[in-house]
Design an enzyme around this catalytic site. Structure first.
Site, PDB file in Angstrom:
ATOM      1  N   THR A  15      13.214  14.199  37.414  1.00 27.86           N
ATOM      2  CA  THR A  15      12.257  15.158  37.978  1.00 27.86           C
ATOM      3  C   THR A  15      11.265  15.665  36.928  1.00 27.86           C
ATOM      4  O   THR A  15      10.049  15.588  37.126  1.00 27.86           O
ATOM      5  CB  THR A  15      13.021  16.360  38.570  1.00 27.86           C
ATOM      6  OG1 THR A  15      14.064  15.842  39.401  1.00 27.86           O
ATOM      7  CG2 THR A  15      12.123  17.230  39.399  1.00 27.86           C
ATOM      8  N   GLY A 136      12.186  27.826  33.683  1.00 25.12           N
ATOM      9  CA  GLY A 136      11.266  26.799  34.154  1.00 25.12           C
ATOM     10  C   GLY A 136       9.857  27.014  33.634  1.00 25.12           C
ATOM     11  O   GLY A 136       9.625  27.013  32.428  1.00 25.12           O
ATOM     12  N   LYS A 207      21.272  29.764  29.516  1.00 20.97           N
ATOM     13  CA  LYS A 207      19.924  30.309  29.327  1.00 20.97           C
ATOM     14  C   LYS A 207      19.980  31.665  28.634  1.00 20.97           C
ATOM     15  O   LYS A 207      19.153  31.972  27.781  1.00 20.97           O
ATOM     16  CB  LYS A 207      19.230  30.429  30.682  1.00 20.97           C
ATOM     17  CG  LYS A 207      18.945  29.067  31.327  1.00 20.97           C
ATOM     18  CD  LYS A 207      18.540  29.236  32.781  1.00 20.97           C
ATOM     19  CE  LYS A 207      18.274  27.900  33.470  1.00 20.97           C
ATOM     20  NZ  LYS A 207      18.182  28.075  34.940  1.00 20.97           N
ATOM     21  N   GLY A 304      12.075  23.072  39.209  1.00 20.79           N
ATOM     22  CA  GLY A 304      11.172  22.230  39.975  1.00 20.79           C
ATOM     23  C   GLY A 304      10.364  21.332  39.075  1.00 20.79           C
ATOM     24  O   GLY A 304      10.147  21.632  37.899  1.00 20.79           O
TER      25      GLY A 304
END
Lengths: 432, 432
Positions: A15, A136, A207, A304
């Site tokens: 991705t 992200g 994270k 994403g």
């Protein structure tokens, strides 16, 4: 010698890799104008050359051998988006040793092997950038390292896992229960078949380790983070929380107290007025408190293809700029201190406690008295539904030490009048 | 030759100047560790040497002559926090010509003379940094220039004036009217005796010019921004907006449409679910939409001594790092395009319109017919209170061209059955 273009090798074409390719090829002219030097994809390493691609790229760019890119003297920047920590670690180390700047989106790699990798990058005077590893596309690493560098940061608190935030939002908005929402999230591709990394809080913990290391200038690794997932959160907890003015979120919380640091991931009751309470669906947000800046928050899509690639390409541009100006390794690791981790028992906070007890006189008094013995004072005690001879009690404590709450609950759990300690959830984001 | 410390001259010792001094002196050791070179305040220029200071600083640092700092060959960085655009412009230009990096918090200066100043900084290969000019301590300039550099940004929308956001929040929460809240804000020191710059939208317009220039890579000046203030917003508008699911905010809005740009500051109805709707009190937030990253938002304190100084000191640290590494002028002006501004009449949006009309049959039909003739279609028509023979109508249009709305309102305003066009407010933040 002035270079015409910076050459980039991409390892991994899932991705994020595809997103990086897409942005670099679609916006090439503009990016070059912004960065002042050409950006050229010189190779893409994939596991299986024969696998059909969801994006068309010239076949001669592909190789099945990532070492070929890492050892190619013509390549300036390695983009590691393959994931995993073993081969990825070896490839990144080799790339750094070979004098290449490295961009990675791999939170596991940084949270686990950060210290070793940054030392190597420092020694080689190259850049190791990882903006995409947390949040992200949300700019957070660079803002923490640079824009807020004048601050002593006392608190970083974030919704840093999109899957669980999507699930908790659904549970809140639709009143549905955990299992139902998980099935829905899996059907929609938001949650994986084995959802443990997300719902267990482990993704968020990786994270948080990265964020806390930067914020507090001390190396914090994944295994130092206290972790609880959302699997025990029920529709009931969410309803009771709302009635008291809270929403339930999976939070990563890192705080510094007099040179010691607490780092923990767990569900929490957050007051509805807190900026994090309005962060819904798959969105992420990171709330940072500094002594000069006060409260700030960074909000956006935490995952994403294109959002994550947006952060990777920004790092590529920065690394390319540094190569162009002969200025690699400009900002290196800033973990120049060694701070102790506060054990979870010693943390202080407020606690929401849901109990199922026998509905008869004296039970509440006995429970309250146990808390009193452990010096836990109660702010709210509400008797919720009664079914048959069982009643549900919801308690919220004042600010207190976690160890004392645990000790009280051990005693209470052993009482014959107490059927179950149904849930214990920390309260976060209220002033003391 | 390796320098031992970077020497800093501060021009202006008001709120922000004091904050910068406070952070640099309090955190000196830590800042030096983070930046890799010493940071030393070499001089402070003030207007009046005899004025009592709210902070103690060695008397020999002070001078009444800012030119002394700007022309001192020993000084590496000039921090301009004096305000104003004339003397500040001359001093900054001279500092740049003398090879000094300049940090400014002066939005008026950048919005008005940005082009000239950046050209000078480029020619001299020094840094001209201005993170504090928009959003106080909120990291937004560096994130836009670097972290989101891989994106084509289509929209920047911000609450970028704390005074008016404080006032609108009060009006929303307490139902009070504009004049009352303004007096309160003035009494508390949030609004100035002459509040025009804030309530008239001019302060926000300067900040928007800066944000839009960076986001769209084209120079946009203050006078190109369409500006409306909040002086016409009434408690009624806020109530009606809430009933329809909106809050009223003073927004700076910049959008790009096919290579042309709209830039405007005005009150707007923002849907309650939009992240900007929850930004209350004196907080600021900037919402950015990019083609890769999607929606992001940056939130924090837009003003105040330490928040603003937090941004100034971060810039100082970056400039110092660049001096230390022989790498000044690393990221220069990115306005490499020239985009046309879309006139306000040509913008498209939705509109909230409040009318006072005669309460008799046929009036609504006549008004609706005028909108129809101008091709403005109405989404909602609500008759609000009736007092005597007067009724209040609230209309919300579908997506339409502003020029058509204006033309329809000219006709409607001239109708004998229409007493007053009480307010027209744009709707922002809904998808088309």
């Amino acid at each position: 010698m002035q270079k015409r273009a910076v050459k980039i090798g991409i390892i991994g074409f899932g991705t994020v890799g595809r997103g990086v390719y897409r942005i670099l090829t679609t916006n090439q002219e503009k990016l070059i104008q912004r960065v002042g030097i050409g950006l050229e994809i010189a190779g893409i390493a994939v596991r299986d050359l024969k696998k059909p691609r969801q994006i068309s790229a010239p076949q001669d760019l592909f190789t099945a051998d990532p070492w070929q890119l890492v050892n190619d003297p013509g390549i300036d920047i390695i983009v590691e988006v393959m994931g995993g920590t073993e081969l990825a670690r070896e490839l990144v180390l080799q790339a750094l040793r070979n004098g290449k700047s490295v961009i990675t989106a791999n939170k596991d790699l940084i949270a686990q092997h950060g210290q070793e990798l940054f030392a190597e990058a420092d020694a080689a005077r190259v850049d190791l950038l990882f903006e995409a590893s947390v949040g992200g596309g949300i700019p957070i690493i660079r803002p923490l390292k640079q824009c807020l560098a004048a601050n002593n940061i006392s608190q970083v608190m974030g919704i840093i896992n999109g899957t669980t935030n999507y699930m908790l939002t659904k549970m809140t908005q639709e009143g549905s229960d955990y299992e139902e929402v998980l099935r829905e999230a899996q059907a929609m591709g938001y949650a994986e078949a084995d959802p443990t990394a997300d719902v267990g809080g482990f993704d968020a913990a990786r994270k948080l380790a990265i964020l806390a290391s930067i914020a507090f200038h001390t190396r914090i690794t994944f295994d130092q983070v206290y972790v609880e997932g959302i699997t025990r959160i029920s529709a009931k907890d969410i309803t009771y929380a709302r009635e008291m003015g809270y929403v339930i979120k999976l939070l990563g919380v890192a705080k510094e107290h007099e040179g010691r640091v607490e780092v923990r991931v767990h569900p929490a009751l957050v007051p509805q007025y807190h900026p994090l309470a309005a962060v819904n669906d798959a969105f992420n947000a990171i709330f940072v408190r500094g002594d000069a800046v006060g409260d700030t928050m960074f909000y956006g899509r935490g995952a994403g293809e294109l959002p994550t690639a947006s952060a990777v390409v920004a790092d590529i541009m920065d690394a390319a700029r540094n190569i162009n100006l002969g200025n690699r390794g400009r900002i290196s690791c800033t973990c120049y201190e060694q701070k102790e981790i506060i054990p979870i028992q010693e943390m202080e906070g407020k606690y929401y406690i849901r109990l199922r007890v026998l509905d008869k006189p004296g039970v509440l008094a006995a429970i309250a008295s146990v808390f009193g013995q452990e010096e836990v004072s109660l702010r709210t005690v509400i008797q919720k539904e009664t079914i048959g001879d069982k009643a549900e009690l919801v308690l919220v404590t004042h600010y207190t030490k976690e160890g004392n709450v645990r000790q009280a609950l051990r005693t209470i759990g052993a009482m014959t009048t107490v059927e179950e300690i149904a849930n214990v959830i920390r309260v976060e984001g209220e002033e003391v």
